[in-house]
Design an enzyme around this catalytic site. Structure first.
Site, PDB file in Angstrom:
ATOM      1  N   ASN A 183      50.893  40.582  44.855  1.00  0.00           N
ATOM      2  CA  ASN A 183      50.671  40.555  43.411  1.00  0.00           C
ATOM      3  C   ASN A 183      49.291  41.163  43.116  1.00  0.00           C
ATOM      4  OD1 ASN A 183      49.652  39.589  40.871  1.00  0.00           O
ATOM      5  ND2 ASN A 183      51.343  38.146  40.792  1.00  0.00           N
ATOM      6  N   GLY A 222      49.104  36.654  45.706  1.00  0.00           N
ATOM      7  CA  GLY A 222      48.170  37.456  44.927  1.00  0.00           C
ATOM      8  C   GLY A 222      46.723  37.081  45.174  1.00  0.00           C
ATOM      9  N   HIS A 267      53.011  31.137  45.024  1.00  0.00           N
ATOM     10  CA  HIS A 267      52.001  30.545  44.159  1.00  0.00           C
ATOM     11  C   HIS A 267      51.026  29.709  44.982  1.00  0.00           C
ATOM     12  CE1 HIS A 267      49.972  29.339  40.533  1.00  0.00           C
ATOM     13  NE2 HIS A 267      50.637  30.325  39.960  1.00  0.00           N
ATOM     14  N   GLY A 268      49.779  30.147  44.950  1.00  0.00           N
ATOM     15  CA  GLY A 268      48.708  29.403  45.611  1.00  0.00           C
ATOM     16  C   GLY A 268      48.692  29.536  47.132  1.00  0.00           C
ATOM     17  N   ARG A 319      46.051  40.084  29.442  1.00  0.00           N
ATOM     18  CA  ARG A 319      44.701  39.763  29.931  1.00  0.00           C
ATOM     19  C   ARG A 319      44.319  40.513  31.206  1.00  0.00           C
ATOM     20  NH1 ARG A 319      45.505  33.599  32.067  1.00  0.00           N
ATOM     21  NH2 ARG A 319      46.385  33.314  30.000  1.00  0.00           N
ATOM     22  N   HIS A 320      45.315  40.934  31.973  1.00  0.00           N
ATOM     23  CA  HIS A 320      44.956  41.730  33.168  1.00  0.00           C
ATOM     24  C   HIS A 320      45.805  43.012  33.221  1.00  0.00           C
ATOM     25  CE1 HIS A 320      48.138  39.114  34.619  1.00  0.00           C
ATOM     26  NE2 HIS A 320      47.357  38.115  34.976  1.00  0.00           N
ATOM     27  N   HIS A 323      52.255  40.867  36.681  1.00  0.00           N
ATOM     28  CA  HIS A 323      52.678  40.020  35.560  1.00  0.00           C
ATOM     29  C   HIS A 323      52.124  40.612  34.271  1.00  0.00           C
ATOM     30  CE1 HIS A 323      52.815  35.595  33.864  1.00  0.00           C
ATOM     31  NE2 HIS A 323      53.385  36.464  33.069  1.00  0.00           N
ATOM     32  N   GLU A 357      56.797  40.377  36.739  1.00  0.00           N
ATOM     33  CA  GLU A 357      56.853  38.991  36.252  1.00  0.00           C
ATOM     34  C   GLU A 357      56.676  39.027  34.752  1.00  0.00           C
ATOM     35  OE1 GLU A 357      54.065  36.119  37.716  1.00  0.00           O
ATOM     36  OE2 GLU A 357      54.439  36.726  39.767  1.00  0.00           O
ATOM     37  N   GLU A 364      62.626  32.258  43.066  1.00  0.00           N
ATOM     38  CA  GLU A 364      61.332  32.136  43.749  1.00  0.00           C
ATOM     39  C   GLU A 364      60.887  30.688  43.587  1.00  0.00           C
ATOM     40  OE1 GLU A 364      58.179  34.765  42.447  1.00  0.00           O
ATOM     41  OE2 GLU A 364      56.681  33.470  43.383  1.00  0.00           O
ATOM     42  N   ASP A 406      47.765  41.538  40.116  1.00  0.00           N
ATOM     43  CA  ASP A 406      47.178  41.156  38.814  1.00  0.00           C
ATOM     44  C   ASP A 406      45.651  41.067  38.839  1.00  0.00           C
ATOM     45  OD1 ASP A 406      49.760  40.830  37.953  1.00  0.00           O
ATOM     46  OD2 ASP A 406      49.672  38.639  37.804  1.00  0.00           O
ATOM     47  N   HIS A 407      45.132  40.429  39.914  1.00  0.00           N
ATOM     48  CA  HIS A 407      43.706  40.111  39.847  1.00  0.00           C
ATOM     49  C   HIS A 407      42.787  41.279  40.210  1.00  0.00           C
ATOM     50  CE1 HIS A 407      44.663  36.296  38.370  1.00  0.00           C
ATOM     51  NE2 HIS A 407      45.322  35.920  39.454  1.00  0.00           N
ATOM     52  N   ARG A 446      51.480  39.932  30.828  1.00  0.00           N
ATOM     53  CA  ARG A 446      51.426  38.760  29.949  1.00  0.00           C
ATOM     54  C   ARG A 446      51.437  39.188  28.490  1.00  0.00           C
ATOM     55  NH1 ARG A 446      49.756  33.705  31.187  1.00  0.00           N
ATOM     56  NH2 ARG A 446      49.637  33.232  33.400  1.00  0.00           N
ATOM     57  N   THR A 500      50.123  30.852  36.002  1.00  0.00           N
ATOM     58  CA  THR A 500      51.428  30.228  35.765  1.00  0.00           C
ATOM     59  C   THR A 500      51.386  28.792  36.285  1.00  0.00           C
ATOM     60  OG1 THR A 500      52.336  32.408  36.213  1.00  0.00           O
ATOM     61  CG2 THR A 500      53.908  30.597  36.028  1.00  0.00           C
TER      62      THR A 500
END
Ligand code: PXP
Length: 238
Positions: free
Chosen positions: A6, A212, A190-191, A48-49, A42, A69, A150, A8-9, A44, A100
């Site tokens: 991912n 991610g 996630h995480g 935001r990203h 993702h 996403e 997922e 995104d960041h 959004r 999320t």
């Protein structure tokens, strides 16, 4: 086990200075070169990203699999039908959230979700639902017509090592077994990071992980290629 990265960041860092660096597209290409078998982003509602420009460029250059996403909104459906990612992952979205926060409540939104999913499937987009490790929710995913889920590993990742984490891991295991029995393809994410990913890898029904933040964080220190290679090497052991 396959790795989808991912990106995104990378865009979050860019937006911290409203700059054009780092380029998430370049990060995605480096991730693919380092062995990632999919790229996730993702888009959004608040942008935001990731921006639409990122999504368009990713669609053009990604050679593995592009997973978008998004929330199940009319705006996002229109974008998905235009861009045609390989996979759309439906996630819940709250504007105030940092990331999320949980799986989609499929039981509560079955009526609206089924036609939404059908329309995207008709356009040959594979649909995934991000879902908590809850058997009733997984059954509802099956009912609304997806072939892929997922499983949210967030609760497991947030728990400190010990009983709570073991319980969360067992829930994921049961959810993966149940989804697999229903004939669903099972992914998870996630995480997840370089340490907590090992027990998740032991769940044989899970075929792909979406990771991610931990990879972006490590990329800042050692570079994208090495950060992705390290995760790919871990997953190959599993
Ligand atoms: N899967 C889903 C559905 C997500 O929303 C996210 C976060 O964007 C991830 C996986 C990746 O989570 P993380 O960034 O914590 O690895």
């Amino acid at each position: 086990m396959k790795l989808a990265v991912n990106v995104d960041h990378f865009a979050t860092i860019r937006e911290a200075r409203q700059s054009d660096e780092p380029e998430p597209i370049l990060a995605a290409l480096l991730a693919e070169q380092a062995g990632a078998e999919g790229i996730v982003c993702h888009l959004r509602g608040d942008r935001r990203h990731i921006k639409e420009r990122d999504l368009r460029l990713l669609r053009d250059v990604i050679k593995t699999k592009l997973n978008l996403e998004m929330a199940a909104t009319a705006e996002m459906k229109k974008i998905a039908l235009k861009i045609k990612p390989d996979v759309v992952s439906l996630v819940p979205e709250r504007p105030e959230e940092l990331t999320t926060e949980g799986g989609l409540n499929v039981i509560a939104s079955q009526k609206n979700l089924a036609p939404f999913i059908q329309e995207l499937v008709k356009a040959r987009i594979k649909i995934s639902i991000f879902v908590d490790p809850d058997l009733k929710q997984i059954q509802a995913c099956h009912k609304v017509g997806v072939s892929l889920i997922e499983i949210n590993t967030g609760k497991y990742a947030d728990a400190k090592p010990g009983r709570t984490r073991q319980k969360a891991l067992r829930e994921i295991q049961k959810a993966a077994e149940y989804g697999h029995e229903l004939g669903l393809e099972i992914h998870a994410g996630h995480g997840l990071d370089y340490k907590n990913v090992l027990p998740i890898m032991a769940i044989s029904e899970i075929s792909e992980l979406s990771i991610g933040f931990s990879i972006v964080a490590r990329s800042a220190l050692v570079g994208v290629e090495l950060a992705v290679k390290e995760m790919v090497a871990l997953l190959e052991k599993g």
